[in-house]
Each structure stands twice: as C-alpha cells, then as structure tokens.
Write a protein that holds these residues in place. Structure first.
Motif, PDB file in Angstrom:
ATOM      1  N   LEU A 158       0.710  -1.377   0.032  1.00  0.00           N
ATOM      2  CA  LEU A 158      -0.444  -0.068   0.031  1.00  0.00           C
ATOM      3  C   LEU A 158       1.328   1.417  -0.275  1.00  0.00           C
ATOM      4  O   LEU A 158       0.773   2.139  -0.608  1.00  0.00           O
TER       5      LEU A 158
ATOM      6  N   ILE B 206      -7.683   2.253  -3.960  1.00  0.00           N
ATOM      7  CA  ILE B 206      -7.714   2.575  -3.066  1.00  0.00           C
ATOM      8  C   ILE B 206      -9.176   1.381  -2.800  1.00  0.00           C
ATOM      9  O   ILE B 206     -10.439   0.987  -3.260  1.00  0.00           O
ATOM     10  N   TYR B 207      -8.775  -0.313  -1.960  1.00  0.00           N
ATOM     11  CA  TYR B 207      -9.692  -0.953  -2.044  1.00  0.00           C
ATOM     12  C   TYR B 207     -11.376  -0.872  -1.627  1.00  0.00           C
ATOM     13  O   TYR B 207     -11.230  -0.421  -0.157  1.00  0.00           O
TER      14      TYR B 207
ATOM     15  N   ASN C 142      -6.802   2.266   5.986  1.00  0.00           N
ATOM     16  CA  ASN C 142      -6.592   3.037   4.602  1.00  0.00           C
ATOM     17  C   ASN C 142      -6.411   4.224   3.431  1.00  0.00           C
ATOM     18  O   ASN C 142      -5.614   5.240   3.590  1.00  0.00           O
TER      19      ASN C 142
ATOM     20  N   HIS D   4     -10.979  -9.691   1.857  1.00  0.00           N
ATOM     21  CA  HIS D   4     -10.314  -8.520   2.611  1.00  0.00           C
ATOM     22  C   HIS D   4     -10.570  -9.025   3.653  1.00  0.00           C
ATOM     23  O   HIS D   4     -11.968  -8.669   4.472  1.00  0.00           O
TER      24      HIS D   4
END
Ligand code: NAD
Ligand code: DAU
Length: 352
Positions: free
Chosen positions: A199, A215-216, A258, A294
């Motif tokens: 990341l 961004i997931y 994140n 995830h």
C-alpha cells in the motif's frame, strides 16, 4: 559468532541486515533465493563489507541449507524468507505453498539435522527465530480487543494460511524434536526499500507518476502500522532475550484506516513535492473493487514484548511516515529500477 538470515534481500530482511551490521561486529550470512521481491540493490551500501556474506539459495533446498549451516556454523537462524504479498497469493497461491509451507518445512529439517550434531554448549546457545505476521489471527471487528499471543489462529487468505502453517510447523519442531525456536507475529511494516506493490510505497509511486491511487472497497479497513526499523529492533530483542518456545506479538500501537493512511501520504507529498498544477494528490484517489476476503481490521496488543523484554517502538507514525516519504523522494532511481525490472540487470552486472 555469526547469524544466518533467510530472505535478507527483501524489504524487512535487508533493513534487518543493515541495522544488524551497523549496530555490532557479528557477521551475517544472508541466504536468499532472489525472487522478484529479493533485490541485492537493497544491500548496495554493504558492498565491500566482509561481514556480509551473501548466498543465493532457496530455503526449500535442504542440501544447500544444510551445507550453508555446516560451512558458517551460525549461532542463530532468522527466517524472514517468504512470499509476502496477499494479492499475489489470491491470484496464484502455489508459490506461497511452496515457499511458506514446504520451504519452511525443509528449512526446519536442515536446521534440525545441523542442530543434532552440535556440542552441548552450542546447542544451548542456538536459536531459530521465525518471523511471522499478525494476519494468522484473522480479522477483528471494530470494537474487538487487539490480538494477543493467545488469540486463535483464523487465517483468511492463502498468504496468511501458509504463514499459519509455517508457524505451526515451527512450534511442532520444538515440541517434537526439541529445536529451540521462537516466533514473532508482527503488524504491517512500512519504510525504505519496500517493494512498490504494498500500500504505502505503491501510493507514493503512483502519486508521483500521476496514476490513480487505488483504494480497495470503502477504504475503512484498518491496519496497525509499524516502522520497519522498529520491527528489526524488536527481532534483535527477541533473539537476545526471548524465551524458547514463546511467541511475541510486535506492533506499533498505531491503528489507521487505509483511507487515512493515503490522505496522510497525499498531504505530505503536497507539502514536499507539490504537483505542477497545484492540485492536491488527493484528487488521484480512486475507489476500486475490494480484495476478495479482505480482512477488516488487524490490531496488535504488544504488551508482552514490552513487559517481558522491555521493547517499545521508537518511531511514531508521524515521524516514521515522514522519513519514509523522504526516502522514496530521495531514492527515485531505486524505485525506477525496481518497477522497470532493471534491478535484475544491476544484479547481473554487479555479481555476474
Ligand atoms: P519481501 O517479499 O519483501 O521479501 C521476501 C524475501 O524472501 C525476498 O528477498 C525473497 O527473495 C526471499 N525469498 C522468497 N522465497 C524464498 C525462498 N524460497 N528461499 C529463500 N528466499 C526466499 O517480504 P518482507 O515484507 O520483507 O517480509 C519478510 C518476512 O516478514 C516474511 O516472512 C513476512 O511474512 C513477514 N512479515 C512481513 C510484514 C510486512 O508488513 N511486510 C509484516 C509482518 C511479517
Ligand atoms: O499485517 C502484516 C501483513 O501486512 C504482512 O504479513 C504482509 O506480508 C504485508 O504484505 C501486509 O499485508 P496487507 O495485505 O495488510 O498489506 P498491503 O500493503 O497489501 O495492504 C494494506 C491495506 O491496503 C489492505 O487493507 C489492502 C489495502 N490496499 C492495498 C493495495 C496494494 C488498497 O486499498 N489498495 C492497494 O492497491
């Protein structure tokens, strides 16, 4: 005395080897296969240092590991070698099974054979330190307490399942064969020499070349970030003062989503290297499809290593992330070589 490090040409291993050699006189044998993630350019500052002995090899090669142990007689083996990227494990688990499970098994077999032939004093001083991850514990809800060493293993990705398997093998080699092992389970690292698939370096790299910052999912997944130098200092402390058959969680007491991490990176870059058009790097943020399976949140309770061994991280996220961004800005040729694949040519020229 000598130590043997596996995976010492990767991100954490290379930082460890450099910190180790800077801190004392004990040589280090660096045993690494040089996969796509292994890069001798990470160790360029050690050129000509005869306390750094590099051996190209696979931890799954029993004969070569055994021969390397017989030749160098290390007092300790530190196993950093692994396939480490979760997304790659989702696309292609095979290498993760081969290195993280089969490779660790063969390494353990070679270390066991070597250990069996040691004298009694050498046996009592010998240690195998296995470097593992907090991902073996699975995913936390937002209100759950952080992972302690007693947390149940619930790995969710092929990567974390393969690391969990390696942890169990290491544990079994103590209980069955008396191998003097210790395991560390650490949270997300960041810092110099991290391959720009992870990341933080990916976001810095994409920002600077004008690409989207992917961004997931919703960006609210939480990780506990630790500066790599602090992970390395914790491993030294465990090696010197840790107890055989114990596991130690290592973390930064620094949980962040994140999206908050990426906002911080954009803000630092806006100040340090403003975009030519004056817009913020935040405008490059793009939400993309989520990573399958995830994990929502990781958090490490690092009480045990503090209480029993007196270790605490030296960097805050604020200081560590500024150093890291500065390092990437100052080392663009490294990034360029890694991302272009040209570092392989560098290795060929340097070591024929
Ligand atoms: P990395 O992918 O950057 O480096 C891995 C290194 O291992 C490379 O140099 C590679 O060439 C080498 N390697 C791979 N397969 C090998 C094999 N079969 N034989 C010998 N060498 C081999 O990984 P990293 O981020 O430096 O992680 C190092 C260790 O720390 C791993 O065990 C990982 O699971 C663990 N860990 C990483 C993090 C993190 O945030 N990066 C956090 C906790 C634990
Ligand atoms: O927790 C320790 C683990 O941390 C280590 O064991 C692994 O080796 C290491 O790779 C790391 O795993 P993560 O999956 O947490 O790290 P990664 O940098 O791949 O992703 C961090 C978070 O950012 C995660 O929630 C997924 C998200 N992400 C990642 C990438 C690459 C994105 O949103 N976009 C991306 O492009």
């Amino acid at each position: 005395m000598t130590i043997l490090v596996t995976g010492g040409a990767g991100f954490i291993g290379a930082n460890f080897v450099m910190d180790w050699l800077a801190a004392g006189n004990e040589p280090v044998v660096n045993y690494d296969k040089l996969t796509y993630a292994g890069n001798l350019e990470n160790l360029a500052s050690l050129k000509g240092n005869n306390r750094h002995i590099f051996v190209q090899g696979d931890i799954g090669d029993y004969d070569q590991v055994l021969q390397t142990l017989a030749q160098h007689k290390p007092r300790a083996v530190l196993n950093f070698a692994a396939e480490s990227h979760v997304d790659r494990s989702i696309h292609s688990p095979e290498d993760f099974i081969q290195t993280n499970i089969v490779g660790t098994y063969r390494l353990l077999e070679a270390v066991r054979a070597h250990f069996t032939g040691l004298s009694a004093p050498d046996k009592s001083a010998f240690r195998l330190l296995h470097v593992s991850t907090d991902e073996v514990y699975g995913s936390l809800g937002f209100e759950d307490p952080a992972f302690t060493e007693e947390h149940t293993y619930q790995p969710n990705s092929p990567y974390s399942a393969s690391k969990a398997a390696s942890d169990h093998l290491v544990r079994a080699y103590h209980h069955t064969y008396g191998l003097p092992v210790m395991t560390t389970n650490c949270s997300n690292n960041y810092g110099p020499y991290q391959f720009p698939e992870k990341l933080i370096p990916l976001m810095i790299h994409n920002a600077l070349i004008g690409k989207p910052l992917p961004i997931y999912g919703d960006g609210l997944n939480v990780r506990d970030w630790l500066y790599v130098g602090d992970h390395c200092s914790a491993i030294c402390v465990v090696l010197e003062r840790g107890k055989v058959d114990e596991t130690y969680n290592i973390g930064g007491w620094n949980e962040m989503s994140n999206i908050a991490v990426v906002h911080t990176l954009c803000d630092i870059l806006d100040a340090e290297k403003p975009r030519a058009d004056g817009a913020s790097y935040r405008t490059q943020i793009t939400f993309v499809a989520d990573r399958p399976g995830h994990d929502r949140r990781y958090a490490i309770d690092a009480t045990k290593i503090d209480r029993d061994l007196g270790w605490k991280p030296a960097q805050t996220f604020e200081t560590g992330i500024r150093r890291t961004v500065r390092w990437y800005l100052d080392n663009q040729p490294w990034v360029k070589n890694v991302t272009s694949g040209a570092y392989r040519a560098w290795v060929a020229a340097q070591y024929q």
